[in-house]
Design a protein around this motif. Structure first.
Motif, PDB file in Angstrom:
ATOM      1  N   SER A 119       0.084  -8.969   4.446  1.00  0.00           N
ATOM      2  CA  SER A 119       0.019 -10.363   4.027  1.00  0.00           C
ATOM      3  C   SER A 119      -1.281 -10.949   4.565  1.00  0.00           C
ATOM      4  CB  SER A 119       1.211 -11.156   4.572  1.00  0.00           C
ATOM      5  OG  SER A 119       1.112 -11.267   5.976  1.00  0.00           O
ATOM      6  N   LEU A 120      -1.527 -12.186   4.230  1.00  0.00           N
ATOM      7  CA  LEU A 120      -2.741 -12.842   4.710  1.00  0.00           C
ATOM      8  C   LEU A 120      -2.767 -12.944   6.234  1.00  0.00           C
ATOM      9  CD1 LEU A 120      -3.108 -15.695   2.073  1.00  0.00           C
ATOM     10  CD2 LEU A 120      -4.483 -13.613   2.278  1.00  0.00           C
ATOM     11  N   THR A 121      -1.597 -12.883   6.836  1.00  0.00           N
ATOM     12  CA  THR A 121      -1.526 -12.998   8.299  1.00  0.00           C
ATOM     13  C   THR A 121      -1.517 -11.637   9.004  1.00  0.00           C
ATOM     14  OG1 THR A 121       0.887 -13.104   8.226  1.00  0.00           O
ATOM     15  CG2 THR A 121      -0.305 -15.211   8.159  1.00  0.00           C
ATOM     16  N   SER A 122      -1.613 -10.540   8.242  1.00  0.00           N
ATOM     17  CA  SER A 122      -1.654  -9.214   8.865  1.00  0.00           C
ATOM     18  C   SER A 122      -2.906  -9.100   9.731  1.00  0.00           C
ATOM     19  CB  SER A 122      -1.671  -8.114   7.807  1.00  0.00           C
ATOM     20  OG  SER A 122      -0.493  -8.111   7.059  1.00  0.00           O
ATOM     21  N   SER A 123      -2.716  -8.543  10.906  1.00  0.00           N
ATOM     22  CA  SER A 123      -3.827  -8.420  11.847  1.00  0.00           C
ATOM     23  C   SER A 123      -4.406  -7.007  11.826  1.00  0.00           C
ATOM     24  CB  SER A 123      -3.335  -8.736  13.261  1.00  0.00           C
ATOM     25  OG  SER A 123      -2.431  -7.731  13.689  1.00  0.00           O
ATOM     26  N   ASN A 124      -5.536  -6.837  12.483  1.00  0.00           N
ATOM     27  CA  ASN A 124      -6.116  -5.502  12.638  1.00  0.00           C
ATOM     28  C   ASN A 124      -5.150  -4.590  13.384  1.00  0.00           C
ATOM     29  OD1 ASN A 124      -8.459  -6.110  11.267  1.00  0.00           O
ATOM     30  ND2 ASN A 124      -9.573  -6.700  13.102  1.00  0.00           N
ATOM     31  N   GLU A 125      -4.388  -5.157  14.317  1.00  0.00           N
ATOM     32  CA  GLU A 125      -3.388  -4.379  15.051  1.00  0.00           C
ATOM     33  C   GLU A 125      -2.300  -3.877  14.108  1.00  0.00           C
ATOM     34  OE1 GLU A 125      -4.444  -7.446  16.151  1.00  0.00           O
ATOM     35  OE2 GLU A 125      -5.708  -6.698  17.784  1.00  0.00           O
ATOM     36  N   ASP A 126      -1.892  -4.715  13.158  1.00  0.00           N
ATOM     37  CA  ASP A 126      -0.908  -4.295  12.149  1.00  0.00           C
ATOM     38  C   ASP A 126      -1.453  -3.118  11.347  1.00  0.00           C
ATOM     39  OD1 ASP A 126       0.863  -6.368  12.831  1.00  0.00           O
ATOM     40  OD2 ASP A 126      -0.014  -7.724  11.345  1.00  0.00           O
ATOM     41  N   HIS A 127      -2.702  -3.211  10.935  1.00  0.00           N
ATOM     42  CA  HIS A 127      -3.324  -2.157  10.128  1.00  0.00           C
ATOM     43  C   HIS A 127      -3.384  -0.850  10.920  1.00  0.00           C
ATOM     44  CE1 HIS A 127      -5.495  -5.217   7.322  1.00  0.00           C
ATOM     45  NE2 HIS A 127      -4.373  -5.708   7.801  1.00  0.00           N
ATOM     46  N   ALA A 128      -3.762  -0.940  12.184  1.00  0.00           N
ATOM     47  CA  ALA A 128      -3.834   0.244  13.048  1.00  0.00           C
ATOM     48  C   ALA A 128      -2.436   0.843  13.249  1.00  0.00           C
ATOM     49  CB  ALA A 128      -4.470  -0.111  14.391  1.00  0.00           C
ATOM     50  N   TYR A 129      -1.438  -0.015  13.412  1.00  0.00           N
ATOM     51  CA  TYR A 129      -0.061   0.445  13.598  1.00  0.00           C
ATOM     52  C   TYR A 129       0.426   1.204  12.364  1.00  0.00           C
ATOM     53  CZ  TYR A 129       4.970   0.291  14.389  1.00  0.00           C
ATOM     54  OH  TYR A 129       6.296   0.629  14.540  1.00  0.00           O
ATOM     55  N   PHE A 130       0.154   0.669  11.160  1.00  0.00           N
ATOM     56  CA  PHE A 130       0.569   1.340   9.925  1.00  0.00           C
ATOM     57  C   PHE A 130      -0.090   2.712   9.813  1.00  0.00           C
ATOM     58  CE2 PHE A 130       1.216  -3.045   7.798  1.00  0.00           C
ATOM     59  CZ  PHE A 130       2.519  -3.106   8.247  1.00  0.00           C
ATOM     60  N   LYS A 131      -1.360   2.792  10.165  1.00  0.00           N
ATOM     61  CA  LYS A 131      -2.059   4.075  10.112  1.00  0.00           C
ATOM     62  C   LYS A 131      -1.438   5.069  11.095  1.00  0.00           C
ATOM     63  CE  LYS A 131      -6.497   6.253   9.976  1.00  0.00           C
ATOM     64  NZ  LYS A 131      -7.786   6.111   9.403  1.00  0.00           N
ATOM     65  N   LYS A 132      -1.108   4.587  12.298  1.00  0.00           N
ATOM     66  CA  LYS A 132      -0.476   5.433  13.311  1.00  0.00           C
ATOM     67  C   LYS A 132       0.870   5.958  12.808  1.00  0.00           C
ATOM     68  CE  LYS A 132       1.023   5.232  18.173  1.00  0.00           C
ATOM     69  NZ  LYS A 132       2.427   5.604  18.075  1.00  0.00           N
ATOM     70  N   GLU A 184       0.868  -1.179   0.000  1.00  0.00           N
ATOM     71  CA  GLU A 184       0.000   0.000   0.000  1.00  0.00           C
ATOM     72  C   GLU A 184       0.907   1.231   0.000  1.00  0.00           C
ATOM     73  OE1 GLU A 184      -3.471   2.074   2.717  1.00  0.00           O
ATOM     74  OE2 GLU A 184      -1.904   0.897   3.690  1.00  0.00           O
ATOM     75  N   TYR A 185       0.884   1.971  -1.096  1.00  0.00           N
ATOM     76  CA  TYR A 185       1.647   3.213  -1.187  1.00  0.00           C
ATOM     77  C   TYR A 185       0.762   4.337  -0.659  1.00  0.00           C
ATOM     78  CZ  TYR A 185       4.741   0.687  -4.367  1.00  0.00           C
ATOM     79  OH  TYR A 185       5.602  -0.219  -4.929  1.00  0.00           O
TER      80      TYR A 185
END
Length: 81
Positions: free
Chosen positions: A35-48, A14-15
């Motif tokens: 990846s398929l194993t990315s969690s909601n926490e990973d997504h929140a961390y990237f946004k942060k 995601e650019y």
């Protein structure tokens, strides 16, 4: 604006792209990888992290700016590969 690129059947990039209303140019702030194993926490961390980058230093000075999104992404890939 997020731009997604499929890297494989298991990974997605995601650019985080920016557009300057002043200069009418594009830049890539960062790239997040999922990846398929990315969690909601990973997504929140990237946004942060994205918000932190935007607040830490003006994107006008932090980023390299180009006339197209494609050029911005290509240069970002070269710079960080």
């Amino acid at each position: 604006m997020p731009i997604f690129k499929r890297i494989s059947d298991q990974q997605l990039a995601e650019y985080i792209c920016l557009y300057s209303l002043e200069t009418k140019q594009y830049a890539v702030l960062c790239t997040n990888f999922y990846s398929l194993t990315s969690s909601n926490e990973d997504h929140a961390y990237f946004k942060k992290l994205t918000v932190e980058l935007l607040l830490e230093e003006s994107p006008l000075s932090r980023c390299k700016w180009f006339s197209s999104i494609q050029k911005a992404i290509e240069q970002h890939d070269l710079d960080f590969s």
